[in-house]
Structure formats: C-alpha cells, structure tokens
Motif scaffolding. Structure first.
Motif: not given
Length: 237
Positions: A98-107
């Motif tokens: 569900a999380l893209s790599l970019e979203e994972q970095v932000k979170k």
C-alpha cells in the motif's frame, strides 16, 4: 474439504519415493481439494522456477502471486517476464504494498530496511500477503527442509497460524542438487544471480552472495541476526 484433523492421515499417503519426491502428488491433491481457493506465493528464485513448472503441469491456469516490494533485483523481474512468456495461461500477479517507497520514507525515514528490517518486511511483504490470502483457504510455498534449521520440520501440509490458513509445501524433500538437476533437464528460466553465488534471493538491499556455502541463506540480512522475513514461522506442527 479436508479439516486439519484429517491432514496427518492424508499426508501419510503421499509417497516421496518417486521422481518428484511427492511434489506432483501433493500438487494434484491440493488443486483437487482447494481448487481456486489455492494461491502460490512465489519468490521466483530457483525453487520458484521449479515449482512454477510443476504447478503448470497440474493446473495450467493457477494463481501465482509475487510480492513486489519494489526493492527486488532487476534479474528477478527478468525471470518473471520469462515465466510469463513460457506459461501464458498462468495468472501471475505482482502484488505491491500500500505504501510506495517514497511514502515509506516520509512515514518511517530513509532505508527502513537498515533501521528496522522487521518493520520493512511487515510493510512490504507480510501485509501484502495477508491481503492476498484474505478469503483464500490455502497457499503454496517452495520451502525445502534442507534450506535452514527453521525449515527442517516443514511438512507437506501445515497449519499456518500466521496467516490463519493452510500452507502446502510440495518440495520439502528436494535437495539443492535435485532442484538444479530438474531446472537444467527442463531448460527452465531462472534468476541469473544464482550463477554469481546467490543461492537465496530477496530484496536487493538485504541480499548479498552467500558467506557460508553450507548455509544457503547466509547472504540474507547478513550481520543482523535476522533469519526470516516473517512469512514463514518454524514449521513444527
């Protein structure tokens, strides 16, 4: 539908003293028993290439899911494309988190696989497989007893407490030599990283060439003490 209480008696009937060491027998039983409620979660390593070929012989339109963490080697994606061309009737799906790599970095911050590899695996592998197995009775895995101490008690049919389902492992009696003998004999597509000292292949940041020729998984999460991504608990049932 077989209940868990009858599995032990049923699996005793699987004869491992044959050319596929029980694998084809188990697969035929599995697809007859669970039909479309059976999914093969394939990592497309060499065991995956072998099991895909065996599955295709039994169920040409079987469901196969690859957990695409978006962190895999290019060679892994290449072998998937080769499999799609060789077995066009198979339903091969790439499941992304569900999380893209970019979203994972932000979170969670950059390179979570270094800071907390268990959480990274949970986000990018475990939760996606939970989603795929939701409503599905059973799943196939290419585990072999020889691979590691955590897998030496794996049975053909296992109660999977982690995913609340049935895990079927047709290759438990196959050795590393058996796998390669079958792959070469049948000219199967396989991940070329195997030619460079990578017997076990996962995500690129967490996989290196094996550092111990006896331990085929010694190149996974090297130096972290981590042995499994979390998809496979020790099979002691």
């Amino acid at each position: 539908m077989l209940t868990y209480e009858t599995w032990d008696n049923k699996t005793r009937e699987f004869n491992s003293d044959n050319p596929t060491k029980g694998a084809l027998h188990v697969l035929k039983w599995a697809f007859e028993t669970y039909e479309d409620n059976l999914v093969y979660a394939c990592s497309f390593g060499i065991e995956g290439s072998v099991l895909v070929d065996l599955v295709h012989q039994v169920q040409p339109d079987a469901q196969i899911v690859f957990l695409d963490t978006q962190l895999h080697f290019q060679e892994t994606y290449e072998v998937i494309e080769a499999a799609k061309k060789r077995y066009p009737s198979l339903r091969i799906k790439l499941k992304t988190p569900a999380l893209s790599l970019e979203e994972q970095v932000k979170k969670h911050g950059d390179e979570l696989w270094k800071v907390d590899p268990n959480q990274c695996c949970a986000i990018r592998k475990i939760t996606p497989l939970e989603e795929e197995l939701n409503g599905v009775t059973a799943w196939l895995s290419g585990l072999r007893r020889e691979q590691s101490t955590t897998r030496q008690n794996t049975q053909f049919v296992n109660r999977d407490h982690r995913f609340k389902s049935i895990k079927i492992c047709p290759l438990i009696h196959w050795t590393w030599k058996d796998i390669w003998r079958y792959a070469h004999k049948n000219n199967l597509p396989y991940n070329k990283l195997h030619n460079n000292g990578y017997p076990s292949i996962g995500c690129e940041p967490c996989t290196q060439a094996a550092i111990n020729e006896i331990d085929l998984r010694s190149g996974r999460w090297s130096g972290t003490g981590k042995l499994e991504c979390g998809l496979h608990q020790s099979e002691s049932q």
